[in-house]
Write a protein that holds these residues in place. Structure first.
Motif, PDB file in Angstrom:
ATOM      1  N   GLU A  69       0.841  -1.190   0.000  1.00 11.53           N
ATOM      2  CA  GLU A  69       0.000   0.000   0.000  1.00 11.53           C
ATOM      3  C   GLU A  69       0.877   1.241   0.000  1.00 11.53           C
ATOM      4  O   GLU A  69       1.823   1.345   0.779  1.00 11.53           O
ATOM      5  CB  GLU A  69      -0.898  -0.014   1.237  1.00 11.53           C
ATOM      6  N   GLY A  74      -2.503   5.458  -0.366  1.00 11.48           N
ATOM      7  CA  GLY A  74      -3.288   4.280  -0.024  1.00 11.48           C
ATOM      8  C   GLY A  74      -3.568   3.329  -1.172  1.00 11.48           C
ATOM      9  O   GLY A  74      -4.235   2.319  -0.988  1.00 11.48           O
ATOM     10  N   LEU A  76      -2.932   0.342  -3.804  1.00 13.69           N
ATOM     11  CA  LEU A  76      -2.135  -0.878  -3.794  1.00 13.69           C
ATOM     12  C   LEU A  76      -1.230  -0.881  -5.011  1.00 13.69           C
ATOM     13  O   LEU A  76      -1.636  -0.511  -6.110  1.00 13.69           O
ATOM     14  CB  LEU A  76      -3.033  -2.111  -3.801  1.00 13.69           C
ATOM     15  N   CYS A 118       2.295   3.974  -7.994  1.00 11.32           N
ATOM     16  CA  CYS A 118       1.077   4.532  -7.420  1.00 11.32           C
ATOM     17  C   CYS A 118       0.509   5.593  -8.371  1.00 11.32           C
ATOM     18  O   CYS A 118       1.232   6.508  -8.776  1.00 11.32           O
ATOM     19  CB  CYS A 118       1.379   5.150  -6.062  1.00 11.32           C
TER      20      CYS A 118
END
Length: 127
Positions: A69, A74, A76, A118
């Motif tokens: 994470e 936040g 994944l 991300c």
């Protein structure tokens, strides 16, 4: 005596004993249900089962370290770690009664949905 039967294509009246109905169109003969009720409950059950499988696979991958994470956003993120994936498969075999191939398939399908970066961090880098 005539009865009204509900079909996906509409309502039809038939005489008692006359069972000549369109194939695969009969939903219910009771007026308590609307056409499509049976399919909706089955579909809902299927979606719930798929979501439970997905959550299980995500937890296996997170515990093994194959997914991580993002600390800032936040999301994944796939860690691209084949040994962590194998650890997730081994853990899945211990928890599930399914065969190894089915477990690998579930885990790989979930892992394929995540990138190695991300999306929040990529958007901030582009600004």
């Amino acid at each position: 005596m005539k009865r009204q039967l509900k079909y996906r294509s509409g309502i039809s009246s038939i005489e008692d004993g006359d069972y000549k109905t369109p194939r695969n169109n009969l939903c219910f003969s009771d007026s308590d249900f609307k056409p499509g009720d049976a399919e909706m409950s089955g579909s809902k059950r299927l979606l719930e089962d798929l979501e439970a499988d997905r959550q299980w696979a995500e937890s296996m991958l997170l515990d093994a370290g194959a997914l991580k994470e993002c600390e800032l956003h936040g999301y994944l993120v796939d860690q691209m770690d084949s040994s962590a994936f194998e650890d997730a498969v081994l853990a899945g075999r211990q928890e599930s009664s399914e065969n190894e191939e089915a477990i690998r398939h579930k885990l790989q399908n979930v892992l394929n949905d995540y990138g190695d970066e991300c999306p929040g961090c990529e958007a901030n880098a582009a600004d």
